[in-house]
Write a protein that holds these residues in place. Structure first.
Motif, mmCIF file in Angstrom:
data_model
loop_
_atom_site.group_PDB
_atom_site.id
_atom_site.type_symbol
_atom_site.label_atom_id
_atom_site.label_comp_id
_atom_site.label_asym_id
_atom_site.label_seq_id
_atom_site.Cartn_x
_atom_site.Cartn_y
_atom_site.Cartn_z
ATOM 1 N N HIS A 251 -55.674 -41.201 7.610
ATOM 2 C CA HIS A 251 -54.963 -39.927 7.663
ATOM 3 C C HIS A 251 -55.612 -39.063 8.736
ATOM 4 O O HIS A 251 -56.841 -38.933 8.773
ATOM 5 N N TRP A 252 -54.768 -38.476 9.611
ATOM 6 C CA TRP A 252 -55.255 -37.665 10.721
ATOM 7 C C TRP A 252 -54.522 -36.342 10.788
ATOM 8 O O TRP A 252 -53.323 -36.290 10.563
ATOM 9 N N ARG A 253 -55.231 -35.278 11.147
ATOM 10 C CA ARG A 253 -54.601 -34.002 11.457
ATOM 11 C C ARG A 253 -53.780 -34.224 12.703
ATOM 12 O O ARG A 253 -54.198 -34.928 13.609
ATOM 13 N N SER A 254 -52.615 -33.607 12.758
ATOM 14 C CA SER A 254 -51.710 -33.873 13.869
ATOM 15 C C SER A 254 -51.034 -32.617 14.387
ATOM 16 O O SER A 254 -50.827 -31.659 13.657
ATOM 17 N N ASP A 255 -50.667 -32.697 15.654
ATOM 18 C CA ASP A 255 -49.897 -31.656 16.321
ATOM 19 C C ASP A 255 -48.673 -32.314 16.940
ATOM 20 O O ASP A 255 -48.704 -33.490 17.300
ATOM 21 N N SER A 256 -47.615 -31.522 17.096
ATOM 22 C CA SER A 256 -46.392 -32.019 17.713
ATOM 23 C C SER A 256 -46.512 -31.924 19.225
ATOM 24 O O SER A 256 -46.951 -30.907 19.765
ATOM 25 N N TYR A 257 -46.104 -32.967 19.920
ATOM 26 C CA TYR A 257 -46.146 -33.009 21.382
ATOM 27 C C TYR A 257 -45.238 -31.940 21.984
ATOM 28 O O TYR A 257 -45.552 -31.357 23.011
ATOM 29 N N THR A 258 -44.116 -31.660 21.327
ATOM 30 C CA THR A 258 -43.137 -30.694 21.835
ATOM 31 C C THR A 258 -43.197 -29.366 21.078
ATOM 32 O O THR A 258 -42.319 -28.534 21.254
ATOM 33 N N ASN A 259 -44.195 -29.197 20.214
ATOM 34 C CA ASN A 259 -44.349 -27.998 19.375
ATOM 35 C C ASN A 259 -43.201 -27.802 18.398
ATOM 36 O O ASN A 259 -43.013 -26.717 17.870
ATOM 37 N N GLU A 260 -42.411 -28.840 18.169
ATOM 38 C CA GLU A 260 -41.347 -28.762 17.170
ATOM 39 C C GLU A 260 -41.952 -28.997 15.792
ATOM 40 O O GLU A 260 -43.013 -29.593 15.659
ATOM 41 N N LYS B 107 -51.121 -38.721 22.495
ATOM 42 C CA LYS B 107 -52.450 -38.417 23.022
ATOM 43 C C LYS B 107 -53.356 -37.953 21.905
ATOM 44 O O LYS B 107 -52.906 -37.674 20.799
ATOM 45 N N VAL B 108 -54.633 -37.879 22.226
ATOM 46 C CA VAL B 108 -55.644 -37.442 21.272
ATOM 47 C C VAL B 108 -56.335 -36.221 21.868
ATOM 48 O O VAL B 108 -56.774 -36.254 23.014
ATOM 49 N N VAL B 109 -56.389 -35.145 21.092
ATOM 50 C CA VAL B 109 -57.077 -33.927 21.524
ATOM 51 C C VAL B 109 -58.120 -33.593 20.471
ATOM 52 O O VAL B 109 -57.776 -33.152 19.371
ATOM 53 N N GLY B 110 -59.365 -33.834 20.813
ATOM 54 C CA GLY B 110 -60.440 -33.605 19.843
ATOM 55 C C GLY B 110 -60.270 -34.514 18.649
ATOM 56 O O GLY B 110 -60.246 -35.728 18.774
ATOM 57 N N THR B 111 -60.081 -33.909 17.472
ATOM 58 C CA THR B 111 -59.906 -34.693 16.249
ATOM 59 C C THR B 111 -58.463 -34.662 15.768
ATOM 60 O O THR B 111 -58.193 -35.008 14.623
ATOM 61 N N HIS B 112 -57.543 -34.236 16.639
ATOM 62 C CA HIS B 112 -56.116 -34.192 16.285
ATOM 63 C C HIS B 112 -55.357 -35.232 17.097
ATOM 64 O O HIS B 112 -55.619 -35.412 18.281
ATOM 65 N N LEU B 113 -54.408 -35.880 16.427
ATOM 66 C CA LEU B 113 -53.493 -36.764 17.128
ATOM 67 C C LEU B 113 -52.269 -35.944 17.518
ATOM 68 O O LEU B 113 -51.754 -35.173 16.711
ATOM 69 N N GLY C 45 -62.812 -45.357 19.942
ATOM 70 C CA GLY C 45 -62.743 -44.112 19.177
ATOM 71 C C GLY C 45 -61.314 -43.850 18.710
ATOM 72 O O GLY C 45 -60.547 -44.751 18.405
ATOM 73 N N ALA C 46 -60.960 -42.563 18.677
ATOM 74 C CA ALA C 46 -59.611 -42.193 18.231
ATOM 75 C C ALA C 46 -58.552 -42.633 19.231
ATOM 76 O O ALA C 46 -57.376 -42.744 18.886
ATOM 77 N N ASP C 47 -58.947 -42.905 20.479
ATOM 78 C CA ASP C 47 -57.986 -43.361 21.487
ATOM 79 C C ASP C 47 -57.333 -44.688 21.102
ATOM 80 O O ASP C 47 -56.299 -45.048 21.645
#
Length: 148
Positions: A112-121, A133-139, A82-84
């Protein structure tokens, strides 16, 4: 219990089996099977003790056995599935990753993937990132230093 009460066991069996449809996991199904066996024993003229013993015993054995079987299949998904499969992959930010505005798109390989920052920067477009890491459909990604 007289032999004619076999239908009570079958009603309980139907209730358990139908209720199983509306619950997660296999929990009530085993009680339904135990009730069917107890009903069969009632038809054969076995005593109340045998019926209850079969109901409790069969239900318990099936429940314990199914838990062990289910644990084998509900373990953490192996990486690479999967996304992992993107864990540890490097990519580039196409749309600025901003936790406040909930934006961010990265390209990993040709996807192309929706993404979040690991450090919230906030990570600007054009920066190289690595998937941590992968959280739901976000990398979830972290910024790579210039040399990486």
């Amino acid at each position: 219990m007289p032999v004619t009460v076999w239908w009570i066991w079958m009603v309980f069996a139907a209730i358990f089996i139908i209720s199983e449809i509306f619950t997660a996991g296999f929990f009530l199904l085993w009680f339904g099977i135990g009730a069917v066996i107890a009903g069969i024993l009632a038809v054969l003229g076995m005593s109340e003790g045998w019926q209850w013993g079969a109901f409790i015993g069969i239900s318990a054995v099936l429940f314990i056995t199914s838990r062990r079987f289910a644990e084998r299949f509900t373990i953490q998904q192996p990486s690479g599935v999967g996304a992992d499969r993107f864990l540890g992959e490097k990519g580039i930010v196409l749309e600025e990753i901003d936790a406040i505005r909930n934006t961010g798109i990265v390209r990993i390989r040709n996807e192309h993937w929706r993404s979040d920052s690991y450090t919230n920067e906030t990570i600007p477009a054009g920066k190289r990132v690595e998937v941590v890491k992968v959280v739901g459909t976000h990398l979830v990604v972290k910024t790579l230093s210039e040399g990486e």
